[in-house]
Design a protein around this motif. Structure first.
Motif, PDB file in Angstrom:
ATOM      1  N   TYR A 167      74.580  60.373  62.091  1.00 20.05           N
ATOM      2  CA  TYR A 167      74.745  58.919  62.143  1.00 20.05           C
ATOM      3  C   TYR A 167      75.542  58.514  63.386  1.00 20.05           C
ATOM      4  CZ  TYR A 167      76.227  54.246  60.576  1.00 20.05           C
ATOM      5  OH  TYR A 167      76.466  52.900  60.487  1.00 20.05           O
ATOM      6  N   MET A 207      68.558  54.705  56.095  1.00 13.67           N
ATOM      7  CA  MET A 207      69.652  54.777  55.134  1.00 13.67           C
ATOM      8  C   MET A 207      70.762  55.709  55.601  1.00 13.67           C
ATOM      9  SD  MET A 207      67.780  56.870  52.057  1.00 13.67           S
ATOM     10  CE  MET A 207      69.187  56.715  50.978  1.00 13.67           C
ATOM     11  N   TYR A 208      71.937  55.403  55.052  1.00 16.88           N
ATOM     12  CA  TYR A 208      73.144  56.177  55.342  1.00 16.88           C
ATOM     13  C   TYR A 208      74.042  56.083  54.118  1.00 16.88           C
ATOM     14  CZ  TYR A 208      77.944  56.789  57.058  1.00 16.88           C
ATOM     15  OH  TYR A 208      79.253  57.163  57.203  1.00 16.88           O
ATOM     16  N   THR A 242      72.871  54.126  51.259  1.00 19.32           N
ATOM     17  CA  THR A 242      72.825  52.692  51.507  1.00 19.32           C
ATOM     18  C   THR A 242      71.600  52.368  52.350  1.00 19.32           C
ATOM     19  OG1 THR A 242      75.233  52.615  51.511  1.00 19.32           O
ATOM     20  CG2 THR A 242      74.088  50.711  52.440  1.00 19.32           C
ATOM     21  N   CYS A 248      69.623  50.376  54.966  1.00 18.50           N
ATOM     22  CA  CYS A 248      70.029  49.580  56.133  1.00 18.50           C
ATOM     23  C   CYS A 248      68.810  49.262  56.995  1.00 18.50           C
ATOM     24  CB  CYS A 248      71.097  50.312  56.939  1.00 18.50           C
ATOM     25  SG  CYS A 248      72.703  50.315  56.123  1.00 18.50           S
ATOM     26  N   ALA A 280      69.416  50.125  61.179  1.00 18.31           N
ATOM     27  CA  ALA A 280      70.862  50.313  61.295  1.00 18.31           C
ATOM     28  C   ALA A 280      71.306  51.686  60.837  1.00 18.31           C
ATOM     29  CB  ALA A 280      71.580  49.231  60.487  1.00 18.31           C
ATOM     30  N   ALA A 281      70.351  52.598  60.623  1.00 17.20           N
ATOM     31  CA  ALA A 281      70.647  53.964  60.184  1.00 17.20           C
ATOM     32  C   ALA A 281      69.425  54.829  60.478  1.00 17.20           C
ATOM     33  CB  ALA A 281      70.971  53.990  58.689  1.00 17.20           C
ATOM     34  N   CYS A 313      75.257  50.557  59.789  1.00 19.33           N
ATOM     35  CA  CYS A 313      75.137  50.583  58.335  1.00 19.33           C
ATOM     36  C   CYS A 313      76.502  50.652  57.654  1.00 19.33           C
ATOM     37  CB  CYS A 313      74.273  51.765  57.914  1.00 19.33           C
ATOM     38  SG  CYS A 313      73.774  51.768  56.180  1.00 19.33           S
ATOM     39  N   GLN A 351      78.002  47.799  53.464  1.00 18.62           N
ATOM     40  CA  GLN A 351      77.720  48.726  52.379  1.00 18.62           C
ATOM     41  C   GLN A 351      77.150  48.024  51.148  1.00 18.62           C
ATOM     42  OE1 GLN A 351      78.510  52.455  52.232  1.00 18.62           O
ATOM     43  NE2 GLN A 351      78.013  51.888  54.325  1.00 18.62           N
ATOM     44  N   LYS A 385      73.981  49.527  47.841  1.00 17.55           N
ATOM     45  CA  LYS A 385      74.321  50.946  47.707  1.00 17.55           C
ATOM     46  C   LYS A 385      73.886  51.464  46.350  1.00 17.55           C
ATOM     47  CE  LYS A 385      77.999  54.294  48.447  1.00 17.55           C
ATOM     48  NZ  LYS A 385      79.394  54.493  48.871  1.00 17.55           N
TER      49      LYS A 385
END
Length: 445
Positions: A318, A339-340, A343, A345, A357-358, A434, A438, A441
């Motif tokens: 990330y 995702m990250y 989550t 994103c 964003a991830a 991300c 949050q 999630k």
């Protein structure tokens, strides 16, 4: 000598795997034990290199004759004697020859062997080095000698020139060491009609674990000096990084390997993120066998919130701006939303893969083996698409801002059953946001 489209050597390997004795002469009357088998290509350390690897059952010289028109160049390499520690009869001679000073985009013809016996004539096209080259890349994992459903279609695509390189993301043959290595022999001969013509880049998986992954280390020749366990290379507009997820699981072979790989990986990603490198190779794609995320009833790795690979590596990927992570291990196909840390994103609701964003995660482990398919859990919100068909993934970095992926179904005669375009005009460390948001999630659902 060929029978029903298979070389005599392929039949010998298959019969050996089935426990049936057979002696067949190879090309030009050479006995099978000095005949070159399992011929396959891999990228070397530079754009101007290609490595040719093959096997014999007795020691011979290691020679490749090649050229763009005639076989006018002769290169000698080295041979390694490989013992299977679990089978006193398991002895192979692995030959490696590096072809040097190849011209970008040039087609070369070659054969390998020695005066005691030569392989069939093969050819390959060396990778281009200009920024406009957008090769088609096939990626998959978990392909066995038995029920290897994707092999025929991959053979056809390579023959038609619609695939430029293969990425096999772990789990070969089921297994390379099975039946004293005979199953590995059969598999390597099965893929020769693919790997003899395009680079066959390998990533280690759990099914290679026997004897500290010795069959994998010996049978394949990847760049770097880590026996193919972790390495990287550039192709088109992509910087590829291949890692071992197995260092976190087979700690009986030592725990120092975890730190060694992590330190190498961090250094490699930092170098890839130097401005001139990230501008030339804006996309970073990581290949590893066991996924960080999946929606499979497995109970041992990626369906767990505290998955070992995710805990160890997600933050690094990330932070370093890894765009795409390609995994296998689960015998199906899944495409995640960006995702990250569990989550979602998306870039936006309308365009989730535009400036995500991830990182984006893909699981592509459905090329076919005797273990058949896995079973999906109820689809969580972070899974955008899942498919149980046998098949493989194709990807192409069209340019610095567009990376295209599609999933090919063998069950549906080569139909495209999923596709996605990842668009990003920002690449580099620290581009993902991300962690700042949050919301959405999810726990392990």
């Amino acid at each position: 000598m060929k029978m029903f489209g298979l070389t005599g050597v392929a039949f010998a390997a298959l019969f050996q795997a089935l426990g049936i004795g057979l002696f067949i002469s190879g090309s030009y009357g050479a006995p099978a034990y000095v005949y070159p088998m399992h011929v396959h290509l891999s990228y070397g350390e530079t754009d101007m290199q290609m490595v040719v690897t093959w096997t014999t059952y007795n020691s011979t010289d290691s020679v490749v004759e090649f050229g763009s028109t005639y076989l006018s160049n002769v290169v000698k390499g080295q041979v390694t004697k490989f013992f299977d520690a679990n089978d006193t009869n398991g002895i192979w001679y692995i030959h490696r020859v590096t072809l040097q000073d190849l011209k970008p985009g040039m087609k070369y013809y070659y054969h390998c062997g020695s005066d005691q016996g030569w392989s069939d004539l093969f050819f390959f096209t060396n990778r281009r080095t200009d920024i406009n080259w957008a090769p088609w890349i096939a990626a998959f994992g978990d392909m066995g000698s038995v029920n290897g459903r994707s092999i025929p279609r991959l053979q056809e695509e390579v023959a038609k020139g619609t695939i430029d390189v293969i990425l096999h993301v772990g789990d070969f043959a089921y297994d390379l060491d099975s039946n004293g290595g005979a199953m590995g022999d059969a598999f390597m001969q099965q893929i020769e009609s693919i790997a003899g013509y395009v680079p066959y880049m390998a990533t280690v998986g759990n099914h290679e674990n026997a004897m500290n992954f010795s069959h994998y280390k010996q049978r394949f020749s990847m760049p770097g000096d880590n026996q193919g366990i972790f390495y990287s290379y550039n192709l088109g507009r992509i910087h590829f990084v291949s890692i071992s997820t197995e260092v976190f699981y087979y700690t009986q072979y030592g725990t120092a390997q975890i730190e060694t790989q992590y330190n190498w990986l961090k250094k490699d990603l930092e170098k890839a993120n130097e401005p001139k490198n990230r501008e030339r190779y804006p996309w970073i794609v990581v290949l590893g066998h066991r996924p960080m995320y999946c929606a499979i009833a497995d109970t041992d790795d990626c369906d767990l919130v505290r998955d070992k690979v995710r805990v160890a590596l997600e933050q690094l990927f990330y932070e370093q701006g890894v765009d795409l992570e390609i995994w296998a291990h689960e015998h199906e196909y899944e495409r995640m939303y960006p995702m990250y840390n569990y989550t979602i994103c998306k870039g936006s609701e309308a365009y989730p893969y535009k400036n995500p964003a991830a990182p984006v995660h893909i699981v592509t482990g459905s090329a076919g083996c005797q273990e058949l398919h896995d079973t999906f859990l109820p689809q969580p919100k972070w899974v955008a698409k899942n498919v149980l068909d046998y098949g493989y993934t194709k990807l192409k970095a069209i340019n610095a801002t567009h990376l295209y992926l599609q999933q090919i179904s063998d069950d549906k005669n080569g139909a495209i059953v999923d596709s996605v375009m990842i668009e990003s005009d920002r690449h580099g460390p620290g581009v993902f946001t991300c962690h700042q948001n949050q919301i959405n999630k999810f726990t392990n659902v």
